[in-house]
Scaffold this motif. Sequence first.
Motif, PDB file in Angstrom:
ATOM      1  N   UNK A   1       0.844  -1.195   0.000  1.00 41.55           N
ATOM      2  CA  UNK A   1       0.000   0.000   0.000  1.00 41.55           C
ATOM      3  C   UNK A   1       0.877   1.242   0.000  1.00 41.55           C
ATOM      4  N   UNK A   2       0.406   2.251  -0.714  1.00 44.81           N
ATOM      5  CA  UNK A   2       1.112   3.528  -0.778  1.00 44.81           C
ATOM      6  C   UNK A   2       0.081   4.643  -0.711  1.00 44.81           C
ATOM      7  N   UNK A   3       0.340   5.650   0.098  1.00 44.21           N
ATOM      8  CA  UNK A   3      -0.578   6.798   0.159  1.00 44.21           C
ATOM      9  C   UNK A   3      -0.618   7.538  -1.173  1.00 44.21           C
ATOM     10  N   UNK A   4       0.498   7.516  -1.894  1.00 45.60           N
ATOM     11  CA  UNK A   4       0.572   8.231  -3.166  1.00 45.60           C
ATOM     12  C   UNK A   4       0.055   7.407  -4.339  1.00 45.60           C
ATOM     13  N   UNK A   5       0.232   6.085  -4.284  1.00 46.50           N
ATOM     14  CA  UNK A   5      -0.047   5.251  -5.454  1.00 46.50           C
ATOM     15  C   UNK A   5      -1.129   4.199  -5.240  1.00 46.50           C
ATOM     16  N   UNK A   6      -1.764   4.169  -4.079  1.00 45.38           N
ATOM     17  CA  UNK A   6      -2.768   3.139  -3.821  1.00 45.38           C
ATOM     18  C   UNK A   6      -2.091   1.799  -3.609  1.00 45.38           C
ATOM     19  N   UNK A   7      -2.606   0.755  -4.236  1.00 48.57           N
ATOM     20  CA  UNK A   7      -2.005  -0.568  -4.132  1.00 48.57           C
ATOM     21  C   UNK A   7      -1.030  -0.782  -5.287  1.00 48.57           C
ATOM     22  N   UNK A   8       0.212  -1.043  -4.929  1.00 48.02           N
ATOM     23  CA  UNK A   8       1.257  -1.322  -5.917  1.00 48.02           C
ATOM     24  C   UNK A   8       1.527  -2.815  -5.869  1.00 48.02           C
ATOM     25  N   UNK A   9       1.610  -3.429  -7.036  1.00 45.81           N
ATOM     26  CA  UNK A   9       2.024  -4.833  -7.109  1.00 45.81           C
ATOM     27  C   UNK A   9       3.434  -4.860  -7.676  1.00 45.81           C
ATOM     28  N   UNK A  10       4.307  -5.635  -7.046  1.00 43.39           N
ATOM     29  CA  UNK A  10       5.696  -5.648  -7.482  1.00 43.39           C
ATOM     30  C   UNK A  10       6.306  -7.024  -7.507  1.00 43.39           C
ATOM     31  N   UNK A  11       7.330  -7.157  -8.340  1.00 44.25           N
ATOM     32  CA  UNK A  11       8.115  -8.374  -8.448  1.00 44.25           C
ATOM     33  C   UNK A  11       9.508  -7.985  -8.923  1.00 44.25           C
ATOM     34  N   UNK A  12      10.425  -8.961  -8.937  1.00 44.75           N
ATOM     35  CA  UNK A  12      11.783  -8.661  -9.387  1.00 44.75           C
ATOM     36  C   UNK A  12      12.495  -9.938  -9.802  1.00 44.75           C
ATOM     37  N   UNK A  13      13.656  -9.751 -10.423  1.00 45.05           N
ATOM     38  CA  UNK A  13      14.577 -10.866 -10.649  1.00 45.05           C
ATOM     39  C   UNK A  13      15.998 -10.358 -10.526  1.00 45.05           C
ATOM     40  N   UNK A  14      16.913 -11.255 -10.179  1.00 48.62           N
ATOM     41  CA  UNK A  14      18.327 -10.928 -10.028  1.00 48.62           C
ATOM     42  C   UNK A  14      18.996 -11.004 -11.401  1.00 48.62           C
ATOM     43  N   UNK A  15      19.801 -10.009 -11.701  1.00 47.05           N
ATOM     44  CA  UNK A  15      20.540  -9.970 -12.968  1.00 47.05           C
ATOM     45  C   UNK A  15      21.791 -10.838 -12.823  1.00 47.05           C
ATOM     46  N   UNK A  16      21.985 -11.726 -13.776  1.00 45.03           N
ATOM     47  CA  UNK A  16      23.145 -12.621 -13.738  1.00 45.03           C
ATOM     48  C   UNK A  16      24.295 -12.142 -14.636  1.00 45.03           C
ATOM     49  N   UNK A  17      23.960 -11.482 -15.744  1.00 45.05           N
ATOM     50  CA  UNK A  17      24.981 -11.037 -16.701  1.00 45.05           C
ATOM     51  C   UNK A  17      25.610  -9.713 -16.315  1.00 45.05           C
ATOM     52  N   UNK A  18      26.500  -9.255 -17.181  1.00 46.60           N
ATOM     53  CA  UNK A  18      27.185  -7.978 -16.980  1.00 46.60           C
ATOM     54  C   UNK A  18      26.842  -7.057 -18.138  1.00 46.60           C
ATOM     55  N   UNK A  19      26.242  -5.937 -17.826  1.00 49.05           N
ATOM     56  CA  UNK A  19      25.780  -5.013 -18.869  1.00 49.05           C
ATOM     57  C   UNK A  19      26.362  -3.641 -18.641  1.00 49.05           C
TER      58      UNK A  19
END
Length: 154
Positions: free
Chosen positions: A136-154
């Motif tokens: 929950x965010x007062x500014x954005x309401x309900x935020x849904x989030x996910x992520x992944x770890x970067x394995x390569x080098x960019x």
Amino acid sequence: MAQIVDFKQVSTDGLESSPVAAALAGLRANEARYFKNKYDHDFAVEAAADAQPTIEWVDRILTEERDIEFASPPLQASDFRVENIRWVHVFYQSGLAVNVLWTLDGGGKRAVGFKLSEGMEVPAELAERFKFARQKSKLAGTIRGSYFVIKGDY
């Protein structure tokens, strides 16, 4: 030209073409508040047309790491460094925000995060590949989030 995001007076400037412009503006403001409070950094964005190298870098990571290409066009991007971490954000017309955390020290954290604005569906490119947690965010309401770890080098 970069525009500092005001998290006290949330504005849809630059995001008007999004069907969830108000929610995306809230999400962008939520990011701005986080960086101001944690790092005393003013979060600034620029139009996608002016941030092509940044967007191409994010696109390369998404494509090479997970074969992800978004159908939605980017509207704005941000690229800055604080405490030896490169932070990149791209805000898409669909209401999606993608961020890349890239620790500049060798062996540090490197990850891609996805945040969905309230009211948007999970993009087909991410559906069934990622589980999304809610916050929950007062500014954005309900935020849904996910992520992944970067394995390569960019």
